[in-house]
Design a protein around this motif. Structure first.
Motif, PDB file in Angstrom:
ATOM      1  N   PHE A 137      -4.989  -9.173 -12.641  1.00  0.00           N
ATOM      2  CA  PHE A 137      -6.441  -9.029 -12.535  1.00  0.00           C
ATOM      3  C   PHE A 137      -6.739  -7.615 -12.056  1.00  0.00           C
ATOM      4  CE2 PHE A 137     -10.743  -9.406 -11.111  1.00  0.00           C
ATOM      5  CZ  PHE A 137     -11.291 -10.531 -11.710  1.00  0.00           C
ATOM      6  N   LEU A 138      -7.733  -6.965 -12.685  1.00  0.00           N
ATOM      7  CA  LEU A 138      -8.156  -5.620 -12.275  1.00  0.00           C
ATOM      8  C   LEU A 138      -9.517  -5.697 -11.601  1.00  0.00           C
ATOM      9  CD1 LEU A 138      -7.936  -2.476 -12.276  1.00  0.00           C
ATOM     10  CD2 LEU A 138      -9.132  -2.527 -14.473  1.00  0.00           C
ATOM     11  N   LEU A 139      -9.596  -5.150 -10.395  1.00  0.00           N
ATOM     12  CA  LEU A 139     -10.857  -5.049  -9.669  1.00  0.00           C
ATOM     13  C   LEU A 139     -11.142  -3.587  -9.406  1.00  0.00           C
ATOM     14  CD1 LEU A 139     -13.206  -6.412  -8.062  1.00  0.00           C
ATOM     15  CD2 LEU A 139     -11.704  -6.305  -6.053  1.00  0.00           C
ATOM     16  N   GLY A 140     -12.298  -3.100  -9.906  1.00  0.00           N
ATOM     17  CA  GLY A 140     -12.665  -1.719  -9.627  1.00  0.00           C
ATOM     18  C   GLY A 140     -13.295  -1.014 -10.807  1.00  0.00           C
ATOM     19  N   ASP A 141     -13.904   0.143 -10.511  1.00  0.00           N
ATOM     20  CA  ASP A 141     -14.506   1.017 -11.515  1.00  0.00           C
ATOM     21  C   ASP A 141     -15.694   0.324 -12.197  1.00  0.00           C
ATOM     22  OD1 ASP A 141     -14.845   3.243 -13.344  1.00  0.00           O
ATOM     23  OD2 ASP A 141     -12.731   3.673 -13.044  1.00  0.00           O
ATOM     24  N   ILE A 142     -16.140   0.872 -13.323  1.00  0.00           N
ATOM     25  CA  ILE A 142     -17.263   0.311 -14.065  1.00  0.00           C
ATOM     26  C   ILE A 142     -16.736  -0.656 -15.126  1.00  0.00           C
ATOM     27  CG2 ILE A 142     -18.733   2.317 -13.662  1.00  0.00           C
ATOM     28  CD1 ILE A 142     -18.005   3.323 -16.448  1.00  0.00           C
ATOM     29  N   SER A 158     -11.643   3.782  -4.533  1.00  0.00           N
ATOM     30  CA  SER A 158     -11.223   4.984  -3.813  1.00  0.00           C
ATOM     31  C   SER A 158     -10.603   4.599  -2.477  1.00  0.00           C
ATOM     32  CB  SER A 158     -12.416   5.926  -3.604  1.00  0.00           C
ATOM     33  OG  SER A 158     -13.415   5.290  -2.818  1.00  0.00           O
ATOM     34  N   MET A 159      -9.832   5.488  -1.933  1.00  0.00           N
ATOM     35  CA  MET A 159      -9.188   5.311  -0.637  1.00  0.00           C
ATOM     36  C   MET A 159     -10.123   5.808   0.460  1.00  0.00           C
ATOM     37  SD  MET A 159      -5.509   6.977   0.473  1.00  0.00           S
ATOM     38  CE  MET A 159      -4.527   6.073  -0.729  1.00  0.00           C
ATOM     39  N   PRO A 160     -10.353   5.050   1.544  1.00  0.00           N
ATOM     40  CA  PRO A 160      -9.692   3.814   1.965  1.00  0.00           C
ATOM     41  C   PRO A 160     -10.455   2.541   1.627  1.00  0.00           C
ATOM     42  CG  PRO A 160     -10.935   4.679   3.805  1.00  0.00           C
ATOM     43  CD  PRO A 160     -11.209   5.606   2.632  1.00  0.00           C
ATOM     44  N   ILE A 161     -11.456   2.625   0.735  1.00  0.00           N
ATOM     45  CA  ILE A 161     -12.257   1.428   0.418  1.00  0.00           C
ATOM     46  C   ILE A 161     -11.373   0.310  -0.098  1.00  0.00           C
ATOM     47  CG2 ILE A 161     -14.041   0.514  -1.110  1.00  0.00           C
ATOM     48  CD1 ILE A 161     -15.429   3.226  -0.957  1.00  0.00           C
ATOM     49  N   GLN A 162     -10.448   0.641  -1.006  1.00  0.00           N
ATOM     50  CA  GLN A 162      -9.612  -0.394  -1.610  1.00  0.00           C
ATOM     51  C   GLN A 162      -8.717  -1.078  -0.575  1.00  0.00           C
ATOM     52  OE1 GLN A 162      -7.583   1.829  -4.661  1.00  0.00           O
ATOM     53  NE2 GLN A 162      -6.390   3.037  -3.209  1.00  0.00           N
ATOM     54  N   VAL A 221       0.007 -11.106  -4.755  1.00  0.00           N
ATOM     55  CA  VAL A 221       0.354  -9.683  -4.764  1.00  0.00           C
ATOM     56  C   VAL A 221      -0.923  -8.865  -4.872  1.00  0.00           C
ATOM     57  CG1 VAL A 221       1.651  -7.851  -5.909  1.00  0.00           C
ATOM     58  CG2 VAL A 221       2.554 -10.195  -5.888  1.00  0.00           C
ATOM     59  N   LYS A 222      -1.141  -8.009  -3.878  1.00  0.00           N
ATOM     60  CA  LYS A 222      -2.346  -7.195  -3.845  1.00  0.00           C
ATOM     61  C   LYS A 222      -1.941  -5.728  -3.719  1.00  0.00           C
ATOM     62  CE  LYS A 222      -3.256 -10.074  -0.578  1.00  0.00           C
ATOM     63  NZ  LYS A 222      -2.574 -11.320  -1.008  1.00  0.00           N
ATOM     64  N   LEU A 223      -2.266  -4.954  -4.746  1.00  0.00           N
ATOM     65  CA  LEU A 223      -1.858  -3.556  -4.823  1.00  0.00           C
ATOM     66  C   LEU A 223      -3.068  -2.637  -4.833  1.00  0.00           C
ATOM     67  CD1 LEU A 223       0.804  -3.915  -7.686  1.00  0.00           C
ATOM     68  CD2 LEU A 223       1.249  -3.903  -5.225  1.00  0.00           C
ATOM     69  N   ALA A 224      -3.070  -1.631  -3.959  1.00  0.00           N
ATOM     70  CA  ALA A 224      -4.109  -0.601  -3.977  1.00  0.00           C
ATOM     71  C   ALA A 224      -3.662   0.474  -4.959  1.00  0.00           C
ATOM     72  CB  ALA A 224      -4.301  -0.023  -2.578  1.00  0.00           C
ATOM     73  N   THR A 225      -4.341   0.575  -6.098  1.00  0.00           N
ATOM     74  CA  THR A 225      -3.842   1.420  -7.192  1.00  0.00           C
ATOM     75  C   THR A 225      -4.741   2.592  -7.546  1.00  0.00           C
ATOM     76  OG1 THR A 225      -4.842  -0.116  -8.791  1.00  0.00           O
ATOM     77  CG2 THR A 225      -2.531  -0.467  -8.218  1.00  0.00           C
ATOM     78  N   GLY A 226      -5.859   2.780  -6.845  1.00  0.00           N
ATOM     79  CA  GLY A 226      -6.703   3.939  -7.090  1.00  0.00           C
ATOM     80  C   GLY A 226      -7.133   4.053  -8.545  1.00  0.00           C
ATOM     81  N   ALA A 227      -6.970   5.253  -9.102  1.00  0.00           N
ATOM     82  CA  ALA A 227      -7.430   5.525 -10.470  1.00  0.00           C
ATOM     83  C   ALA A 227      -6.324   5.321 -11.505  1.00  0.00           C
ATOM     84  CB  ALA A 227      -7.972   6.945 -10.562  1.00  0.00           C
ATOM     85  N   PHE A 228      -5.288   4.556 -11.154  1.00  0.00           N
ATOM     86  CA  PHE A 228      -4.197   4.364 -12.116  1.00  0.00           C
ATOM     87  C   PHE A 228      -4.700   3.857 -13.457  1.00  0.00           C
ATOM     88  CE2 PHE A 228      -1.593   1.174 -14.228  1.00  0.00           C
ATOM     89  CZ  PHE A 228      -0.561   1.978 -14.687  1.00  0.00           C
ATOM     90  N   HIS A 229      -5.675   2.930 -13.441  1.00  0.00           N
ATOM     91  CA  HIS A 229      -6.155   2.345 -14.699  1.00  0.00           C
ATOM     92  C   HIS A 229      -6.744   3.414 -15.611  1.00  0.00           C
ATOM     93  CE1 HIS A 229      -9.484   2.274 -11.800  1.00  0.00           C
ATOM     94  NE2 HIS A 229     -10.292   2.400 -12.832  1.00  0.00           N
ATOM     95  N   ARG A 230      -7.276   4.485 -15.042  1.00  0.00           N
ATOM     96  CA  ARG A 230      -7.802   5.582 -15.864  1.00  0.00           C
ATOM     97  C   ARG A 230      -6.678   6.444 -16.435  1.00  0.00           C
ATOM     98  NH1 ARG A 230     -13.543   7.786 -15.225  1.00  0.00           N
ATOM     99  NH2 ARG A 230     -14.723   5.918 -14.649  1.00  0.00           N
ATOM    100  N   ILE A 231      -5.594   6.576 -15.695  1.00  0.00           N
ATOM    101  CA  ILE A 231      -4.421   7.257 -16.239  1.00  0.00           C
ATOM    102  C   ILE A 231      -3.828   6.423 -17.367  1.00  0.00           C
ATOM    103  CG2 ILE A 231      -2.079   8.047 -15.711  1.00  0.00           C
ATOM    104  CD1 ILE A 231      -3.038   8.588 -12.838  1.00  0.00           C
ATOM    105  N   MET A 283       0.837  -1.194   0.000  1.00  0.00           N
ATOM    106  CA  MET A 283       0.000   0.000   0.000  1.00  0.00           C
ATOM    107  C   MET A 283       0.874   1.246   0.000  1.00  0.00           C
ATOM    108  SD  MET A 283      -2.933  -1.315   2.666  1.00  0.00           S
ATOM    109  CE  MET A 283      -3.777  -2.863   2.339  1.00  0.00           C
ATOM    110  N   ASN A 284       0.235   2.407  -0.089  1.00  0.00           N
ATOM    111  CA  ASN A 284       0.991   3.651  -0.149  1.00  0.00           C
ATOM    112  C   ASN A 284       0.293   4.740   0.651  1.00  0.00           C
ATOM    113  OD1 ASN A 284      -0.657   5.503  -2.167  1.00  0.00           O
ATOM    114  ND2 ASN A 284      -0.676   3.445  -3.013  1.00  0.00           N
TER     115      ASN A 284
END
Length: 260
Positions: A113-118, A173-177, A192-202, A44-45
């Motif tokens: 694997f990506l989990l999140g967003d629509i 969103s943080m801290p949900i992830q 490996v589990k990474l909290a990446t926020g909106a990186f996939h949108r970037i 995490m970060n």
């Protein structure tokens, strides 16, 4: 190259939150160790927003203080560490190193694997991965709009576990992830589990990132504020509150005792 021993890093504390003094290669070493050994992969970060949330939310603070690795993401936290005379290592924003991780996953054939967003954003991320990293195995994706407790949550975990993923990107969103990763750490088999926020949108170009000269000089927050003015409270109020807390605890001597 495989590691013979689990990486260990120096710990520091700022405003009651523990973080690790690490550099870029250290993250890749921890990811490699977790992927090859099946443990040690809750990474995490912390930026100023995370530090403020953790200060006010004991459950989130507990998660950060017990994660396998917490690295500094944000010039503001790095400045706070310097003011508090804490070692900080390197500022490591996920957008600066995740693509290098994709290259490593391509070489090692570690599925992602990506989990999140629509669903639409998940599709766009998968398409972008196939185009830019065709050799990187893509294990699957799932939107972030599900009941994060009970039967529906268990079904999502089954999908992830059955996908064969080695790396899970949790883009909420943080801290949900972070809370979801922590609550399900004993159910998830992905190492490996990474909290990446909106990186996939970037990554897909849906969110523009600041020019490099802006990010390198600590003003990425100002660029984000200009692009997303609805986040004004996070920056206009949150930044000075964080610095006042650093002064309160680390300069005036009112120590934050609770370290859970």
């Amino acid at each position: 190259m495989s590691l013979t021993e689990k990486p260990q890093y120096k710990e520091e504390w700022l405003n009651g939150v523990r973080y690790h003094v690490v550099h870029r290669q250290d993250i890749f070493d921890s990811i490699r160790w977790a992927a090859e050994n099946g443990e040690g992969g809750n990474i995490m970060n912390v930026n100023i927003h995370a530090m403020n949330l953790a200060y006010e939310d004991p459950s989130f603070r507990h998660i950060l203080n017990n994660a396998d690795m917490v690295f500094v993401d944000g010039a503001g936290v790095k400045l706070g560490c310097k003011i508090a005379r804490c070692d900080v290592g390197q500022r490591l924003t996920p957008a600066d190193w995740l693509e290098e991780m994709f290259e490593m996953c391509s070489q090692e054939q570690w599925p992602i694997f990506l989990l999140g967003d629509i669903d639409e954003m998940g599709e766009r991320f998968e398409e972008a991965m196939a185009k830019r990293y065709p050799d990187c195995p893509f294990a699957g994706r799932h939107n972030g709009f599900f009941d994060r407790e009970g039967e529906e949550n268990d079904k999502v975990i089954d999908i992830i576990n059955n996908s064969g993923a080695k790396v899970l990107l949790v883009g909420m969103s943080m801290p949900i992830q972070e809370k979801w990763i922590w609550d399900n750490r004993n159910k998830l088999t992905v190492p490996v589990k990474l909290a990446t926020g909106a990186f996939h949108r970037i990554f897909t170009g849906d969110i523009d990132r600041a020019p490099k000269w802006v990010t390198d000089n600590g003003f990425e927050w100002l660029y984000r504020l200009a692009m997303q003015p609805h986040t004004w409270k996070r920056y206009i109020l949150g930044n000075p509150v964080f610095m006042l807390r650093v002064a309160w605890h680390h300069i005036l001597g009112f120590r934050f005792k609770e370290r859970t």
